[in-house]
Design a protein around this motif. Sequence first.
Motif, PDB file in Angstrom:
ATOM      1  N   LEU A   1      33.050  36.310  45.712  1.00 28.09           N
ATOM      2  CA  LEU A   1      33.845  35.911  44.559  1.00 28.09           C
ATOM      3  C   LEU A   1      33.559  36.787  43.346  1.00 28.09           C
ATOM      4  N   SER A   2      32.300  37.180  43.175  1.00 26.45           N
ATOM      5  CA  SER A   2      31.878  37.912  41.978  1.00 26.45           C
ATOM      6  C   SER A   2      31.528  39.356  42.299  1.00 26.45           C
ATOM      7  N   PHE A   3      31.687  40.207  41.294  1.00 26.84           N
ATOM      8  CA  PHE A   3      31.294  41.608  41.416  1.00 26.84           C
ATOM      9  C   PHE A   3      29.775  41.763  41.413  1.00 26.84           C
ATOM     10  N   ARG A   4      29.061  40.750  40.956  1.00 28.49           N
ATOM     11  CA  ARG A   4      27.609  40.835  40.851  1.00 28.49           C
ATOM     12  C   ARG A   4      26.974  40.719  42.240  1.00 28.49           C
ATOM     13  N   GLU A   5      26.116  41.658  42.572  1.00 26.04           N
ATOM     14  CA  GLU A   5      25.534  41.720  43.910  1.00 26.04           C
ATOM     15  C   GLU A   5      24.604  40.551  44.198  1.00 26.04           C
ATOM     16  N   ASP A   6      24.055  39.922  43.149  1.00 25.39           N
ATOM     17  CA  ASP A   6      23.142  38.815  43.371  1.00 25.39           C
ATOM     18  C   ASP A   6      23.859  37.483  43.514  1.00 25.39           C
ATOM     19  N   LYS A   7      25.193  37.479  43.400  1.00 25.77           N
ATOM     20  CA  LYS A   7      25.983  36.261  43.555  1.00 25.77           C
ATOM     21  C   LYS A   7      26.494  36.185  44.992  1.00 25.77           C
ATOM     22  N   THR A   8      26.325  35.039  45.624  1.00 26.36           N
ATOM     23  CA  THR A   8      26.686  34.914  47.042  1.00 26.36           C
ATOM     24  C   THR A   8      27.876  34.002  47.291  1.00 26.36           C
ATOM     25  N   ASP A   9      28.469  33.432  46.225  1.00 22.37           N
ATOM     26  CA  ASP A   9      29.625  32.563  46.423  1.00 22.37           C
ATOM     27  C   ASP A   9      30.765  33.349  47.057  1.00 22.37           C
ATOM     28  N   PRO A  10      31.408  32.803  48.071  1.00 22.63           N
ATOM     29  CA  PRO A  10      32.485  33.538  48.751  1.00 22.63           C
ATOM     30  C   PRO A  10      33.806  33.466  47.991  1.00 22.63           C
ATOM     31  N   LEU A  11      34.609  34.488  48.146  1.00 21.24           N
ATOM     32  CA  LEU A  11      35.990  34.416  47.701  1.00 21.24           C
ATOM     33  C   LEU A  11      36.703  33.376  48.559  1.00 21.24           C
ATOM     34  N   LEU A  12      37.547  32.569  47.944  1.00 20.04           N
ATOM     35  CA  LEU A  12      38.265  31.525  48.672  1.00 20.04           C
ATOM     36  C   LEU A  12      39.754  31.857  48.758  1.00 20.04           C
ATOM     37  N   PRO A  13      40.455  31.316  49.726  1.00 20.28           N
ATOM     38  CA  PRO A  13      41.909  31.509  49.762  1.00 20.28           C
ATOM     39  C   PRO A  13      42.592  30.967  48.508  1.00 20.28           C
ATOM     40  N   THR A  14      41.964  30.004  47.852  1.00 14.21           N
ATOM     41  CA  THR A  14      42.522  29.397  46.645  1.00 14.21           C
ATOM     42  C   THR A  14      42.023  30.053  45.364  1.00 14.21           C
ATOM     43  N   THR A  15      41.228  31.129  45.482  1.00 15.69           N
ATOM     44  CA  THR A  15      40.787  31.863  44.296  1.00 15.69           C
ATOM     45  C   THR A  15      42.001  32.505  43.622  1.00 15.69           C
ATOM     46  N   ILE A  16      41.997  32.459  42.297  1.00 12.84           N
ATOM     47  CA  ILE A  16      43.127  32.973  41.518  1.00 12.84           C
ATOM     48  C   ILE A  16      42.871  34.418  41.099  1.00 12.84           C
ATOM     49  N   HIS A  17      43.903  35.241  41.201  1.00 15.49           N
ATOM     50  CA  HIS A  17      43.853  36.654  40.828  1.00 15.49           C
ATOM     51  C   HIS A  17      45.018  36.966  39.882  1.00 15.49           C
ATOM     52  N   LYS A  18      44.845  37.979  39.070  1.00 12.88           N
ATOM     53  CA  LYS A  18      45.997  38.509  38.341  1.00 12.88           C
ATOM     54  C   LYS A  18      46.930  39.179  39.345  1.00 12.88           C
ATOM     55  N   ILE A  19      48.237  38.949  39.186  1.00 15.01           N
ATOM     56  CA  ILE A  19      49.175  39.581  40.119  1.00 15.01           C
ATOM     57  C   ILE A  19      49.829  40.815  39.513  1.00 15.01           C
ATOM     58  N   ALA A  20      49.432  41.162  38.267  1.00 10.93           N
ATOM     59  CA  ALA A  20      49.875  42.401  37.639  1.00 10.93           C
ATOM     60  C   ALA A  20      51.394  42.580  37.767  1.00 10.93           C
ATOM     61  N   SER A  21      51.832  43.705  38.314  1.00  9.21           N
ATOM     62  CA  SER A  21      53.264  44.027  38.289  1.00  9.21           C
ATOM     63  C   SER A  21      54.115  43.224  39.264  1.00  9.21           C
ATOM     64  N   ILE A  22      53.504  42.424  40.135  1.00  8.46           N
ATOM     65  CA  ILE A  22      54.338  41.509  40.915  1.00  8.46           C
ATOM     66  C   ILE A  22      55.040  40.535  39.977  1.00  8.46           C
ATOM     67  N   THR A  23      54.489  40.388  38.773  1.00  5.42           N
ATOM     68  CA  THR A  23      55.159  39.620  37.712  1.00  5.42           C
ATOM     69  C   THR A  23      56.583  40.110  37.507  1.00  5.42           C
ATOM     70  N   LYS A  24      56.809  41.413  37.668  1.00  7.78           N
ATOM     71  CA  LYS A  24      58.140  41.985  37.460  1.00  7.78           C
ATOM     72  C   LYS A  24      59.165  41.405  38.442  1.00  7.78           C
ATOM     73  N   ALA A  25      58.730  41.104  39.658  1.00 10.86           N
ATOM     74  CA  ALA A  25      59.647  40.500  40.634  1.00 10.86           C
ATOM     75  C   ALA A  25      60.080  39.119  40.163  1.00 10.86           C
ATOM     76  N   VAL A  26      59.132  38.361  39.607  1.00  9.93           N
ATOM     77  CA  VAL A  26      59.450  37.031  39.089  1.00  9.93           C
ATOM     78  C   VAL A  26      60.369  37.151  37.873  1.00  9.93           C
ATOM     79  N   ALA A  27      60.064  38.101  36.992  1.00  6.14           N
ATOM     80  CA  ALA A  27      60.900  38.313  35.806  1.00  6.14           C
ATOM     81  C   ALA A  27      62.311  38.738  36.195  1.00  6.14           C
ATOM     82  N   SER A  28      62.441  39.507  37.267  1.00  6.92           N
ATOM     83  CA  SER A  28      63.764  39.947  37.722  1.00  6.92           C
ATOM     84  C   SER A  28      64.612  38.751  38.165  1.00  6.92           C
ATOM     85  N   VAL A  29      63.972  37.788  38.829  1.00 14.72           N
ATOM     86  CA  VAL A  29      64.689  36.576  39.230  1.00 14.72           C
ATOM     87  C   VAL A  29      65.111  35.788  37.995  1.00 14.72           C
ATOM     88  N   ALA A  30      64.255  35.759  36.968  1.00 20.14           N
ATOM     89  CA  ALA A  30      64.604  35.064  35.726  1.00 20.14           C
ATOM     90  C   ALA A  30      65.826  35.699  35.075  1.00 20.14           C
TER      91      ALA A  30
END
Length: 399
Positions: A60-89
């Motif tokens: 989950l974290s960039f820190r090497e001493d952190k062991t928590d796993p990334l989850l399927p429900t972890t939230i990420h920025k979607i950056a320019s995929i936002t443009k696809a949503v804006a196009s539908v709008a």
Amino acid sequence: MLHVPGVTDCSPAEVGYDASRIATLHTHFQNLIDQNKIQAASYCVSRYGKTFMHGALGPLSFREDKTDPLLPTTIHKIASITKAVASVAVAKLVEDGIFRFDTPVGEILEQFKAEPLNKIDIYSLLTHTSGLYPDCAPDYIPYHKSYWQLIGEYFARVNLEDGPPDWITAALSNGVSKKVGEEWQYCSFGFCLLGEIIKKVTGVTAEQYIAEQILQPLGMQDTMWEPTPELAQRFIIRNEMYEQRLNDLISGKTADSGLSQQEKLWHTVSSTGGGLASTPGDLIRFANMLLGMGTLGDTRIIGRKTVEKLTTRTLYGVPDYCWGGYNSDRSYGIGLDMRRGPGFLYSSTTYMHEGAGACSMVIDPTEQLAAVWFVPFTGDNWYAEGLYNVTNIIWSGLM
């Protein structure tokens, strides 16, 4: 291998998919993690609207001493995929008769009434053919100032007592680099302008319009412009700066807390070029709405003919030289990429959008397959094997 499975609707076999290819995908992601090209990976793949692949690998974290796993429900920025949503709008407003794709921007935004800006229409902003400078322009134009630099300089000197800030005029002092339709030049600033168009014609911010008209009806509860303290706890931790921002949000500080006037003014610029965050499982709902020709379940977002218009190739013979490339015939839909070539296994009807950092959403109507994945690159790097190679691994499983 640190793998966490996500929720699925069916087995791969039920939708005609070779389950052994999922292990191949996991191995590929793990190799990229071991090579320090990506921090982690998460994905969601559906066919006929049923999710059969869903999971996450890595920390989950960039820190090497952190062991928590990334989850399927972890939230990420979607950056320019936002443009696809804006196009539908934007397409929804076309459906409602507010304007057409070929409506000149100057009919809505006063700043575009002057030559040569009066030649720019909504269609050219959506297809990156407006002639406005591309995102990559500073790499090859001496003394060039990006739109963002010009806006920042304006915000640093603006006197709010003189009236509402006009960052559009400040940015447009750059002029244009090409004639309308002359070249495909990827321009995120153009999508910020589309956000201002949405705001002007609806009377609410583009962010509010998109949330109320697209995200909420689709039940995309994990997709947002700004996270709540609760949702901030579920974000991937990419670097120290973002870690601090997330901790501030979790502790109750708002996005404006402690910001200077100049920093607060940036919040007046529409985020429709890349401001959304989401999860693979949430974003696949948007993808399946498009596969459903504008409908997900009983929820209609846009009509069938509108989806056909957005997802049919509209550019022919328009060159693309962005980021040092050379493509004499850029294939593109309206607000959606239709990249072609010998490097891809998907069907010729496929459309997609990529997001920096990186993430990808690929939709194949012929196979009724939709895939979303996040591969947070390390540093400011970009690796084709985290995007294009992943596409081929996923599509290779179709039986």
